[in-house]
Write an enzyme that holds these catalytic residues in place. Sequence first.
Site, PDB file in Angstrom:
ATOM      1  N   ASP A   1      21.219  17.315  55.444  1.00  0.00           N
ATOM      2  CA  ASP A   1      20.808  15.906  55.408  1.00  0.00           C
ATOM      3  C   ASP A   1      21.859  14.883  55.793  1.00  0.00           C
ATOM      4  OD1 ASP A   1      18.078  16.328  54.338  1.00  0.00           O
ATOM      5  OD2 ASP A   1      19.168  17.234  52.692  1.00  0.00           O
TER       6      ASP A   1
ATOM      7  N   GLU B   1       6.120  21.533  54.593  1.00  0.00           N
ATOM      8  CA  GLU B   1       7.497  21.568  55.109  1.00  0.00           C
ATOM      9  C   GLU B   1       8.232  22.799  54.592  1.00  0.00           C
ATOM     10  OE1 GLU B   1       9.913  18.310  53.714  1.00  0.00           O
ATOM     11  OE2 GLU B   1      11.577  18.800  55.049  1.00  0.00           O
TER      12      GLU B   1
ATOM     13  N   ASP C   1      11.637  20.251  59.635  1.00  0.00           N
ATOM     14  CA  ASP C   1      12.849  19.497  59.303  1.00  0.00           C
ATOM     15  C   ASP C   1      13.982  20.238  59.999  1.00  0.00           C
ATOM     16  OD1 ASP C   1      15.330  18.926  57.906  1.00  0.00           O
ATOM     17  OD2 ASP C   1      14.148  17.919  56.369  1.00  0.00           O
TER      18      ASP C   1
ATOM     19  N   TRP D   1       6.545  19.163  50.255  1.00  0.00           N
ATOM     20  CA  TRP D   1       7.746  20.002  50.193  1.00  0.00           C
ATOM     21  C   TRP D   1       8.010  20.341  48.734  1.00  0.00           C
ATOM     22  CZ3 TRP D   1      12.540  19.088  47.738  1.00  0.00           C
ATOM     23  CH2 TRP D   1      13.446  20.166  47.884  1.00  0.00           C
TER      24      TRP D   1
ATOM     25  N   HIS E   1      16.444  22.577  58.244  1.00  0.00           N
ATOM     26  CA  HIS E   1      15.884  23.636  57.409  1.00  0.00           C
ATOM     27  C   HIS E   1      15.814  24.999  58.063  1.00  0.00           C
ATOM     28  CE1 HIS E   1      13.655  20.905  54.323  1.00  0.00           C
ATOM     29  NE2 HIS E   1      14.931  20.626  54.437  1.00  0.00           N
TER      30      HIS E   1
ATOM     31  N   ASP F   1      24.722  21.736  54.511  1.00  0.00           N
ATOM     32  CA  ASP F   1      23.957  20.529  54.187  1.00  0.00           C
ATOM     33  C   ASP F   1      22.941  20.231  55.284  1.00  0.00           C
ATOM     34  OD1 ASP F   1      23.226  18.120  52.842  1.00  0.00           O
ATOM     35  OD2 ASP F   1      24.287  17.045  54.411  1.00  0.00           O
TER      36      ASP F   1
ATOM     37  N   ASP G   1      14.827  11.888  57.728  1.00  0.00           N
ATOM     38  CA  ASP G   1      15.122  12.429  56.390  1.00  0.00           C
ATOM     39  C   ASP G   1      16.596  12.776  56.278  1.00  0.00           C
ATOM     40  OD1 ASP G   1      15.090  13.571  53.898  1.00  0.00           O
ATOM     41  OD2 ASP G   1      14.158  15.450  54.532  1.00  0.00           O
TER      42      ASP G   1
ATOM     43  N   LYS H   1      11.522  25.622  54.445  1.00  0.00           N
ATOM     44  CA  LYS H   1      12.979  25.514  54.330  1.00  0.00           C
ATOM     45  C   LYS H   1      13.572  26.909  54.275  1.00  0.00           C
ATOM     46  CE  LYS H   1      16.406  22.865  51.778  1.00  0.00           C
ATOM     47  NZ  LYS H   1      16.658  21.809  50.814  1.00  0.00           N
TER      48      LYS H   1
ATOM     49  N   HIS I   1      10.883  15.989  60.354  1.00  0.00           N
ATOM     50  CA  HIS I   1      11.900  15.311  59.570  1.00  0.00           C
ATOM     51  C   HIS I   1      13.148  15.415  60.408  1.00  0.00           C
ATOM     52  CE1 HIS I   1      10.561  15.132  55.082  1.00  0.00           C
ATOM     53  NE2 HIS I   1       9.963  14.245  55.861  1.00  0.00           N
TER      54      HIS I   1
HETATM   55  C1  RNT Z   1      14.365  18.795  51.196  1.00  0.00           C
HETATM   56  C2  RNT Z   1      13.362  18.292  52.167  1.00  0.00           C
HETATM   57  C3  RNT Z   1      12.575  17.112  51.734  1.00  0.00           C
HETATM   58  C4  RNT Z   1      13.416  16.048  51.070  1.00  0.00           C
HETATM   59  C5  RNT Z   1      12.721  14.733  50.907  1.00  0.00           C
HETATM   60  C6  RNT Z   1      13.385  13.871  49.898  1.00  0.00           C
HETATM   61  O1  RNT Z   1      15.155  19.763  51.693  1.00  0.00           O
HETATM   62  O2  RNT Z   1      13.958  18.033  53.400  1.00  0.00           O
HETATM   63  O3  RNT Z   1      11.864  16.616  52.793  1.00  0.00           O
HETATM   64  O4  RNT Z   1      14.603  15.823  51.758  1.00  0.00           O
HETATM   65  O5  RNT Z   1      11.403  14.907  50.680  1.00  0.00           O
HETATM   66 ZN    ZN Z   2      12.784  17.116  54.910  1.00  0.00          ZN
END
Ligand code: RNT
Ligand code: ZN
Length: 408
Positions: A288, A218, A251, A177, A254, A286, A318, A220, A278
């Site tokens: 995460d 990955e 993810d 990523w 994302h 956000d 994640d 985004k 993820h």
């Molecule tokens: C960031 C990605 C990535 C990170 C980690 C720390 O938007 O999701 O995967 O969160 O690698």
């Molecule tokens: Zn991620």
Amino acid sequence: MYSDAKKEYAAYGIDTEAAIASLRDIPVSIHCWQGDDVVGLDGGGALSGGIQTTGNYPGRARNFEELKADIKKAFSLMPGKKRLNLHASYAVGATVDRDKYEPKHFAEWVKFAKELGLDGIDFNPTMFSHKNVKDGLTLSSPDEDIRKFWVEHCKACLHIAEYFADEFKKPCLVNIWIPDGFKDVPADRLTPRLRLKKSLDEILKLDYDRKKVIVAVESKVFGIGVESYTVGNNEFYQNYAAKNNICCLLDNGHYHPLEYVSDKIPALLAFYDKVALHVTRGVRWDSDHVVLFEDELKEIAKEIVRNNATDKVLIGLDYFDASINRIPAWVTGQRAMQKALLYALLINHEELKALQEKSDFTALMVKQEEYATLSFGAVWKEYLKREQIRENYLTEIKEYEREVLSKR
Ligand code: RNT
Ligand code: ZN
């Protein structure tokens, strides 16, 4: 309670014993970075790259020893088969820069993971929080020295991943990523992507064992401060992965909030042998927040289970929340993932699929709704009991907070 639940599910054609046995066998890769707010151990600097932790809850792990202690505590409260997901920035005692990292910088982690009886280690090049992230760019940088530095870093990571795979006799997922993007309207969206493509080609040219090391990319949609353009977007990586026979990592924080990763999993399973995840929880901007046992997580788990893809979908977590005690943050997310998998294992998918095929959408809706109120909780409790894990983790964590975290 469990024996009643067992009977209740049996009436739906579901064997709760088989569900528990399957759940025990599905590995979940747990990210090390919830423990220290993604700071890392290699002194790279403040968190950058469009990701951010918010909050300043006391007790953050400040070094390797503290991080290990917290991981040990957190993992002891998590049921099921566990892997450890490391970032390269968690190198131990490295005196060289990230392009020169070697397996020896991770030997202590291997020792630790073995002590904990983990299933393996997964790995991530760390292309953020470092002086060589120039103008927000890494593998797509127009500065050849910068681009090369990160290519070398990724190659080093593939070597380290091979070492992890050898140590655990299990494949290691390496997830790439990068934060690369622009805050405002770009003048050229193609050139940075062509440079990223070239960088990935150079990395994959390395002679590594594709059976041992699974490389994923990955995508985004946007990051904080890079809202207008992301070099590694979804279309770029899906095409790159398909053409180069590597893996996509989805993810679920994302994408646009109206897009669902649960829907993307079967789309990719039609083409790929492996799909990496993820698992996180996006809230507005956000990506995460701590994972909770909510609807989209259940849908993700259903897609994994009902497509017999528990060995094809590589589940990783994640998320990072610095506003609450980091240990229950970790545990809550991991348990939520386990709950969702168990929930999906306790559904008679064959019956529901048959209703769909017959276009009996009325029965399909009614049946799906019935599942929502079956005695799931009793099976979950039984699973925890057999894993020798107490349902209540708050008391123990409060004690750890008093004894350990509050003294930092
Ligand atoms: C960031 C990605 C990535 C990170 C980690 C720390 O938007 O999701 O995967 O969160 O690698
Ligand atoms: Zn991620």
